[in-house]
Scaffold this motif. Structure first.
Motif, short mmCIF file in Angstrom:
data_model
loop_
_atom_site.label_atom_id
_atom_site.label_comp_id
_atom_site.label_asym_id
_atom_site.label_seq_id
_atom_site.Cartn_x
_atom_site.Cartn_y
_atom_site.Cartn_z
N TRP A 275 0.84 -1.19 0.00
CA TRP A 275 0.00 0.00 0.00
C TRP A 275 0.88 1.25 0.00
O TRP A 275 2.02 1.23 0.47
N GLY A 276 0.32 2.35 -0.48
CA GLY A 276 1.03 3.61 -0.48
C GLY A 276 0.99 4.27 0.88
O GLY A 276 0.36 3.80 1.82
N GLU A 277 1.70 5.38 0.99
CA GLU A 277 1.77 6.10 2.25
C GLU A 277 0.49 6.88 2.48
O GLU A 277 -0.15 7.38 1.55
N ALA A 278 0.11 6.97 3.75
CA ALA A 278 -1.07 7.75 4.12
C ALA A 278 -0.72 9.23 4.13
O ALA A 278 0.38 9.63 4.52
N LYS A 293 3.98 6.21 7.46
CA LYS A 293 2.93 5.27 7.80
C LYS A 293 2.12 4.92 6.57
O LYS A 293 1.70 5.81 5.81
N LYS A 294 1.92 3.64 6.36
CA LYS A 294 1.19 3.16 5.21
C LYS A 294 -0.32 3.30 5.45
O LYS A 294 -0.79 3.50 6.57
#
Length: 734
Positions: A275-278, A293-294
């Motif tokens: 998943w990408g970063e939040a 954080k992802k």
């Protein structure tokens, strides 16, 4: 051309001929009365009689006496002539006619109630039921009293739950805001104890554990367990599932851009890498390293075999959290053990051969933070800390002792850290209690072979099927013959040779069902003496251990028994499933009725043990989906919309290679949806051309076990075991 069909009724007045003068006179008078006018007059008279006066009473208006006095003369003349019909139709000018209406059925009237909501009964009436009828339309206060009881402890406990968890944001997954407010809002004295006396619970956490530390019999019960250290290679080859020879492929990430990973047995995967970063989650403090954080964070562990059961260890206040997992050995490994009772009875009703099995304890770490609710520390890779190897058959059920234990000086002097007591049901028919201890070195993994546990017992002529805790020293066990047995593991006598406790007879052994008991749960901590059992005959029964003969209540019987059962202290209800993929709520005070709170896309296969920190329910199905919902709002208000949300969806497919473990695909990011809980509705997804169909999924796709973390700091953590051998751990707190 055929003639038009006409009615055979006469449109005019029927002519009658009579020799009697009186009959002819009455007939003439009758014929003079218009047909329609007479009907309207009769209906008007009925409306005056029936709709103005209350049922069972005759109410007369002011001029009723004048009408009766004026009709006396006319009635006397008609009696003299002998014309009863003429007297009935005599028209008195200047007065209202009153006719005695025929007795007709009356619509059911609303019963009168007292200000408190109870029925206003007359002296001749009796009330046979001990509670209000839930089908009647009553006020909210009466609904709360009928559902949760009249005692202030029950009412204050549900008000405590309503103030914290009835908001719309908590309709599916628990939020960190609600979890952090646990200590700031008012607890109403009985809210945090769910209706139990706070002094009693405090006494149980301290004095209730005296038997465990006592050396009255020369040795302490915590030292009764005999274990032997074995090499890691022996433990993995004999007591753990053998590798299937191939890598397990895992596909996860966004639906339009999924990534593939390969896992060997006991490999650990951080699926946040897919998943990408939040956005907006980077640390602004220049003195600390920047954290990325992802969007989703969690771990996936490949155990190599179907996850039979998993449970988080309670009473862990530190950053390290422990998850107990059991995965049976493969069928190829079981073939070397002969089964002498193979042709005598079904496998579920007889002891199995002494298959080897290993109870694995995995360690996870929480991230440091100022808030009460912690997240998972993704920089710490989960590790296998302990493997308790046994030769008692497969570990089918496990249950940690939920009662907290106050720290004592003896705990610090021990070379090992005491995690807690774990009760397990093994396939050889015995129930056993094991004291789980680990090394204080966080980087060390221990492998032990257990020769004798703290406690073990087996009912006569049958096997144990399920277990639940009643107190620090009492366990209730369901049996294959329909009996419920209750044992006390507190010391009564000790074997001088080994120091282990003698398997004593249960102090309660009573037939609750007529056949195999699938599951058992206790209403701890409010009413630990009340247990609910589900059986293969479809019965769900609430029984009191104080008197199993009289204090028994049955719920609606199902055609198929449900093996899923748990008690939620927040809802004061038991949660179970039914035969139509619905999740039902069985309130303790209204156990004879059920309330549907969720609906799954396929057959329910797993139910997480209820948490003592939030009322959210976690459910798994054979189609590979995990659903979360909060039944509190529907329990308080029956007309509220029920929301549920999918945690993830899993699908398994066979690999191209013969010995491959297959491929698993995960889908995440589902929205919350409002569902309809109506049964047999039009457009049902299971109705095809009017026929009910059931989809059969691969066994490796099933959700086999679910568990909430019972500790306050990690109450949002959840684990899910799959049929393909994968174990997923994630923080679900929003």
């Amino acid at each position: 051309m055929p003639s038009t069909r006409r009615s055979g009724r006469l449109s005019g007045v029927r002519i009658t001929y009579a020799n009697d003068e009186l009959e002819s006179n009455s007939a003439d008078e009758t014929s003079k009365t218009p047909r329609n006018k007479g009907k309207e007059q009769v209906l008007d008279d009925y409306s005056d009689e029936e709709f103005q006066a209350p049922p069972g009473e005759e109410e007369e208006d002011d001029d009723s006496e004048d009408d009766s006095s004026q009709n006396e003369d006319a009635a006397t003349e008609n009696d003299a002539e002998g014309g009863e019909v003429g007297a009935a139709l005599e028209v008195n000018k200047g007065s209202r006619r009153r006719h005695k209406a025929p007795k007709i059925s009356q619509p059911r009237s609303t019963q009168k109630r007292q200000p408190g909501g109870t029925l206003a009964l007359t002296g001749e009436e009796t009330h046979s039921r001990g509670t209000w009828n839930p089908l009647e339309q009553v006020g909210k206060s009466v609904h709360l009293q009928a559902t949760f009881g009249l005692d202030e402890r029950d009412i204050l406990a549900i008000l405590y739950a309503r103030d914290r968890w009835s908001r719309g944001i908590d309709s599916t997954f628990p939020t960190r805001v609600s979890l952090d407010e646990a200590q700031s809002l008012q607890d109403y004295k009985y809210g945090s104890t769910f209706g139990a006396e706070p002094d009693d619970l405090k006494r149980e956490t301290s004095r209730g554990w005296d038997w465990y530390y006592s050396d009255h019999f020369g040795t302490r019960p915590r030292d009764w367990q005999r274990v032997e250290s074995i090499p890691e290679r022996e433990a993995r080859q004999t007591f753990m599932p053998a590798p299937q020879g191939g890598m397990h492929t895992v596909l996860l990430g966004p639906a339009n851009n999924q990534k593939g990973f390969t896992l060997d047995q006991y490999d650990v995967l951080n699926f946040g890498d897919a998943w990408g970063e939040a956005r907006g989650r980077r640390t602004t403090d220049q003195t600390q390293p920047e954290k990325h954080k992802k969007k989703r964070q969690g771990w996936i562990i490949n155990l190599g075999q179907r996850v039979q059961c998993a449970a988080w260890a309670p009473n862990q206040t530190g950053l390290h959290q422990y998850l107990a997992v059991a995965a049976p050995i493969t069928n190829v490994q079981k073939e070397v053990y002969p089964d002498p009772l193979k042709d005598h009875a079904a496998p579920a009703f007889r002891p199995s051969p002494p298959y080897p099995c290993a109870l694995q304890l995995w360690s996870f770490k929480a991230d440091k933070g100022d808030s009460i609710t912690k997240t998972i520390d993704m920089s710490f890779t989960p590790k296998l800390r302990l493997a308790l190897c046994t030769d008692w058959g497969d570990l089918r059920r496990m249950a940690w002792c939920p009662i907290p234990r106050e720290p004592r000086d003896e705990d610090d002097t021990d070379a090992y850290k005491d995690i807690g007591l774990l009760a397990g049901v093994y396939s050889d028919g015995y129930v056993r209690v094991i004291s789980v201890k680990i090394s204080r070195d966080p980087n060390k993994a221990d492998y032990y072979r257990v020769h004798s546990p703290v406690f073990q017992a087996k009912p006569p002529s049958t096997v144990c099927t399920c277990v639940t805790w009643l107190s620090t020293s009492d366990i209730a066990v369901g049996c294959a013959n329909g009996f419920v047995a209750v044992w006390s593991i507190a010391p009564l006598s000790v074997q001088p040779q080994s120091g282990s406790k003698i398997s004593s007879l249960p102090y309660v052994y009573h037939p609750i069902h007529s056949t195999y008991i699938l599951n058992i749960a206790s209403a701890f901590p409010t009413y630990p003496h009340l247990v609910v059992t589900t059986s293969m005959d479809g019965e769900t029964r609430l029984s009191s251990l104080a008197d199993c003969e009289k204090d028994v209540v049955d719920a609606t019987r199902m055609r198929v028994g449900s093996p899923h059962l748990t008690y939620s202290p927040w809802l004061q209800s038991f949660i179970s499933s039914d035969e139509n993929d619905f999740v039902r709520l069985l309130t303790l005070r209204r156990f004879y009725t059920t309330t549907a709170v969720a609906r799954l896309p396929s057959t329910i296969s797993a139910l997480a043990t209820s948490s003592s920190w939030h009322p959210n329910v976690l459910l798994g199905c054979t189609g590979g989906s995990v659903i979360a919902t909060n039944p509190l709002r529907r329990l308080l208000h029956a007309k509220e919309k029920q929301w549920q949300q999918t945690w993830f969806s899993h699908t398994w497919a066979r690999g191209e290679e013969p010995r491959s473990s297959g491929t698993s695909r995960f889908y995440d990011g589902y929205r919350a949806e409002s569902i309809s809980l109506l049964r047999n509705m039009m457009g049902d997804r299971k109705l095809i051309n009017g026929t009910m169909v059931i989809t059969i999924y691969e066994e490796q796709t099933h959700i086999t076990t679910l568990s909430w973390n019972p500790n306050q700091s990690c109450a949002g953590w959840a684990s899910a075991g799959l049929g393909c051998g994968l174990l997923r751990v994630e923080d679900l707190a929003m």
